[in-house]
Structure formats: C-alpha cells, structure tokens
Scaffold this active site. Structure first.
Site, PDB file in Angstrom:
ATOM      1  N   TYR A  53     -17.414 -46.541  18.427  1.00 32.33           N
ATOM      2  CA  TYR A  53     -16.646 -47.786  18.591  1.00 32.33           C
ATOM      3  C   TYR A  53     -17.402 -48.762  19.472  1.00 32.33           C
ATOM      4  CZ  TYR A  53     -12.246 -48.620  16.388  1.00 32.33           C
ATOM      5  OH  TYR A  53     -11.301 -48.991  15.474  1.00 32.33           O
ATOM      6  N   GLU A  55     -16.389 -52.464  20.051  1.00 29.36           N
ATOM      7  CA  GLU A  55     -15.776 -53.802  20.100  1.00 29.36           C
ATOM      8  C   GLU A  55     -16.507 -54.690  21.108  1.00 29.36           C
ATOM      9  OE1 GLU A  55     -11.622 -53.232  20.854  1.00 29.36           O
ATOM     10  OE2 GLU A  55     -11.153 -52.940  18.748  1.00 29.36           O
ATOM     11  N   ASP A 199     -21.937 -71.048   1.530  1.00 26.47           N
ATOM     12  CA  ASP A 199     -21.666 -69.639   1.223  1.00 26.47           C
ATOM     13  C   ASP A 199     -22.739 -69.167   0.243  1.00 26.47           C
ATOM     14  OD1 ASP A 199     -20.788 -67.174   0.413  1.00 26.47           O
ATOM     15  OD2 ASP A 199     -18.698 -67.792   0.066  1.00 26.47           O
TER      16      ASP A 199
HETATM   17  C1  LIG Z   1     -19.023 -61.977  -3.267  1.00 29.27           C
HETATM   18  C2  LIG Z   1     -18.651 -63.272  -2.623  1.00 29.27           C
HETATM   19  C3  LIG Z   1     -17.796 -63.341  -1.516  1.00 29.27           C
HETATM   20  C4  LIG Z   1     -16.965 -62.183  -1.026  1.00 29.27           C
HETATM   21  O1  LIG Z   1     -17.572 -61.044  -0.702  1.00 29.27           O
HETATM   22  P1  LIG Z   1     -16.759 -59.669  -0.616  1.00 29.27           P
HETATM   23  O2  LIG Z   1     -17.733 -58.843   0.124  1.00 29.27           O
HETATM   24  O3  LIG Z   1     -16.483 -59.251  -2.015  1.00 29.27           O
HETATM   25  O4  LIG Z   1     -15.495 -59.925   0.161  1.00 29.27           O
HETATM   26  C5  LIG Z   1     -17.599 -64.565  -0.901  1.00 29.27           C
HETATM   27  N1  LIG Z   1     -18.192 -65.662  -1.368  1.00 29.27           N
HETATM   28  C6  LIG Z   1     -18.980 -65.647  -2.442  1.00 29.27           C
HETATM   29  C7  LIG Z   1     -19.602 -66.907  -2.917  1.00 29.27           C
HETATM   30  C8  LIG Z   1     -19.228 -64.457  -3.117  1.00 29.27           C
HETATM   31  O5  LIG Z   1     -19.996 -64.460  -4.204  1.00 29.27           O
END
Ligand SMILES: *Cc1c(COP(=O)(O)O)cnc(C)c1O
Length: 421
Positions: A53, A55, A199
């Site tokens: 752990y 945190e 993202d």
């Molecule tokens: C895959 C993906 C996520 C989410 O990822 P997880 O690990 O499945 O929660 C978020 N944003 C984009 C653009 C993705 O392709």
C-alpha cells in the site's frame, strides 16, 4: 515447504488462462485499442509489488515501508517526462477513464461545461457522453466530423467554444483515423479560456515513437492509457507542464478519486516507457502506420468505404453499408475466421449503437508480431472474402470462413507474439 502453483491451487482458472493464451496466439488481433506487451512488462506486472500500500506520492506517503516503491514510482515518472517531453507526470490513475475523471475533478465544478467529441463521431464516453458520469454531472457540448470529409471541422469546434464557453475542451478519441491538430485546439482553448486536455490513449505509442505530432507544448493536460499503442500494462498517466495544473491533477487523483496506487502496474509502466525510449520503438511506431496504410489501400481497392477515405495512424474505421451487411454480423463472422475486430458506429450512423454500420480495425498488435505490408494485404483480402461471402448469405460462406481460419492459423504460426510462450 514449496508453495503450490496456480496449476495446483486453481486448475480451472489456470486452464482458462492457457486457453486465452492459445486464442491470442492463433488469431489475428485487429482490435485497435489492444496490443501484446513484452515478456518484461508481463513479468513486472506479476510481482510482489501488488502486496504494498502506498497512498500518497514519493516522499509523502501515508504508510511506512516505501523505500523501494518510492524509487520505482520516481523512475516511472521521470521516464514519462522524458518520453513525452513534459515537466510533470502522474502514473497512478487506475485506467484511462479514472484519469479523465480526475481532469474534471481538478478543473471543473458539477454543472460546468465541457466540449468534447461526440461518441458516435469517435470521441470517448468520458468526454461528456450522456451515459457517462461526465455527461450526467457536467454540461456536455459535442463536436463531430464533417459529413463530406469525415474529419473534425475546426471552424465548428471554434464556433461551439465561442457560443458555450466551456471550462474544459477534450481533443482525441477512440475511433479517429486522422491526425489530431493539437495547435488548432490549443488556439481555440486559449481564446475562450478553457483548459485543453489532449486524450492520446489510442496514439500514445505513435506520439512516443514520433509517428504522430505530440500535444506537448500545446495541451494544458495530456491524458493517456498505457496499454494501447504504448504497449504497457493496463493503466494510465496524466501529464502537464505548469506546476499549477500538475498540483491540481495530483490532488484529484489522490486523495480526490483513488486510494493506493497499483505498484505492480507502476513498475510495468516504467518498463514499457524504457522500451518506448529505445530506437526500435521508433521503427515500431512507423511500421504501425505503414501497415495501417497498406491495409487501408487493400480495403479501398476492394470497394470498402473507409471513414475519411483512409488513415494517418494505426486505425481504420469502415462503413459496411455498401457491402450490404451490418458491423455486428460482419465482426462475428470475422472472429470465427480468426480475424478479431470490433463493430463500431460510423459518423451519422442511421443504425443503433449495439448494431451499428461499421467495424474498427487497427494494426498495433499485428505490428508487434512483426507483420509487415505484405501480411496486411493478405489480411485485407481475407476481410473482403469473409465479409462478401457472409453479406451474400451464400451457403459457401461457411467454407470461406473455415478456409480463412486455417490460413490465419498458418500465418500466425510464423509470427510469434511478444509475451506468449
Ligand atoms: C481507451 C480510452 C479511454 C479509456 O481507457 P480505459 O482504460 O478503458 O478506461 C479513454 N479515452 C480514450 C480516447 C480511449 O481510447
């Protein structure tokens, strides 16, 4: 006294794991979000680090005994900063969705406006789609792609941003076959005073390997999973340049959303980032894109309708309407032939999300196996043979699937996948 192995303790699960390993070995994995991690990454994942752990953050923990974990997390953070060219990185988010939720917690209050790409156009659920917490607790506004080009229209993004004044703008997504224009998004975000989150979950490996422009220096926050093109364990990272943004993100991840980080994952992320920093990874990223273009060319030559007319990255989205079949029955037939894909909505899809018009395919996994353009042309041929036979509903469709299944097994035997025995 020797401790019993998994085989002895739980033969049922042990056998299912072996069955999955066989399945991954002898299918052609075309799911754009998946990959094969190296044996080194797998090894780091299955370690005693899972027992600890931790945190907090290195040097500021709420539990004792962090002598080793602090070093591992510090190395992972330093490698992330170096690979992506950013000043701050947080490697603790459990996965991509929690990482994105942390961005909301860091910069928005419930009800605030977020501008993201709509799910049916290639955005992710967490960019404000209605069924996601991010679409229920915040005020989502969505951009899409142009009907004629299949590409994001930056004039539309700007007009929506000026009209709705979002606090947060997301760029990136899960089914975008084209290059993301980070500088253009950054300019719009600056104009309306929004935080820009890039993202790069899907394209992180391409960015790391120089096969897609980097959002570093443009986006305020970079979010990514570590398990897609980056070829690491299931996990995620959040990155930023400004101290203020980084502090807000760190607080949001812990204690805002999460408890203890998954230390075995942190170690495996560090290993994956080490691999991504090697010269071979540049070649890998470039080959992913070359393979996707070769596969796209073969499919175009065979009359498939590719969204945006092709691809710049690792991913191809195609509308099967001209082939006279829906995405779901096509994906199911392809899976029986050993070609693993997923059905997917296409922009302006008239069909329902659970039975959409398209399929999405990608080349990260086959490239990890060492396949090249010649194999991509073969795979394109098989996709056409199976989809065409099944669409016609001919009796011989079964024969085609059986033959392709056999040929797929022969091909995969020549290209051992990383991490599999
Ligand atoms: C895959 C993906 C996520 C989410 O990822 P997880 O690990 O499945 O929660 C978020 N944003 C984009 C653009 C993705 O392709």
């Amino acid at each position: 006294m020797a401790e019993n192995s998994l085989n002895v303790v739980d033969p049922e699960i042990a056998e299912l794991i072996r069955a999955e390993e066989r399945r991954q070995t002898d299918t052609v994995k075309l799911i754009a979000s998946e990959n094969y991690v190296s044996r080194a990454v797998l090894e780091a994942t299955g370690t005693v680090l899972t027992n600890k752990y931790s945190e907090g953050y290195p040097g500021k923990r709420y539990y004792e005994g962090q002598q080793v974990i602090d070093k591992i997390e510090t190395i992972a953070v330093e490698r992330a900063r170096s690979v992506f060219g950013v000043r701050h990185a947080n490697v603790q988010p459990y996965s991509g969705s929690p990482a994105n939720l942390a961005i909301y917690l860091a910069f928005l209050k419930p009800g605030d406006t977020v501008l993201g790409m709509g799910l049916p156009f290639g955005g992710h659920l967490t960019h404000g789609w209605s069924v996601s917490a991010t679409g229920k607790w915040f005020n989502p506004v969505r951009y899409g792609v142009r009907r004629d080009t299949g590409r994001v229209d930056m004039d539309e993004v700007r007009a929506l941003a000026l009209e709705h004044r979002p606090k947060l703008i997301f760029c990136g997504g899960t089914a975008i076959p084209r290059t993301i224009d980070f500088p253009a998004f950054a300019e719009i975000a600056r104009e309306v005073g929004a935080v820009l989150a890039a993202d790069i979950a899907h394209i992180a490996g391409l960015v790391a390997g120089g096969a897609h422009p980097s959002p570093a220096g443009h986006a305020d926050v970079i979010s990514t999973t570590t398990h897609k093109t980056l070829r690491g364990p299931r996990g995620a990272m959040l990155m930023a340049d400004s101290d203020e943004h980084a502090t807000a993100l760190n607080k949001a991840v812990f204690p805002g959303l999460q408890g203890g980080p998954h230390n075995h994952t942190t170690a495996a992320i560090a290993v994956a980032l080490h691999e991504a920093a090697q010269p071979e990874f540049k070649a890998y990223a470039a080959q992913i894109v070359k393979n996707a273009k070769a596969l796209a060319d073969e499919l175009l030559a065979r009359g498939f309708d590719l969204v945006s007319g092709g691809t710049d990255n690792h991913l191809i989205l195609m509308d099967l309407t001209p082939k006279g079949i829906g995405g779901k029955p096509a994906a199911q037939a392809l899976d029986r032939a050993g070609l693993e894909t997923n059905y997917n909505a296409v922009p302006f899809d008239p069909r329902k999300p659970f039975d959409p018009s398209g399929i999405r395919i990608g080349t990260p996994s086959v490239t990890s196996r060492g396949m090249g353009e010649a194999e991509m042309r073969q795979i394109g041929t098989w996709i056409d043979e199976v989809v065409t036979a099944v669409a016609k509903g001919e009796a011989e469709a079964e024969d085609v699937i059986t033959r392709v299944r056999r040929e797929v097994t022969e091909l995969t035997a020549q290209f051992p996948a990383p991490g599999l025995s």
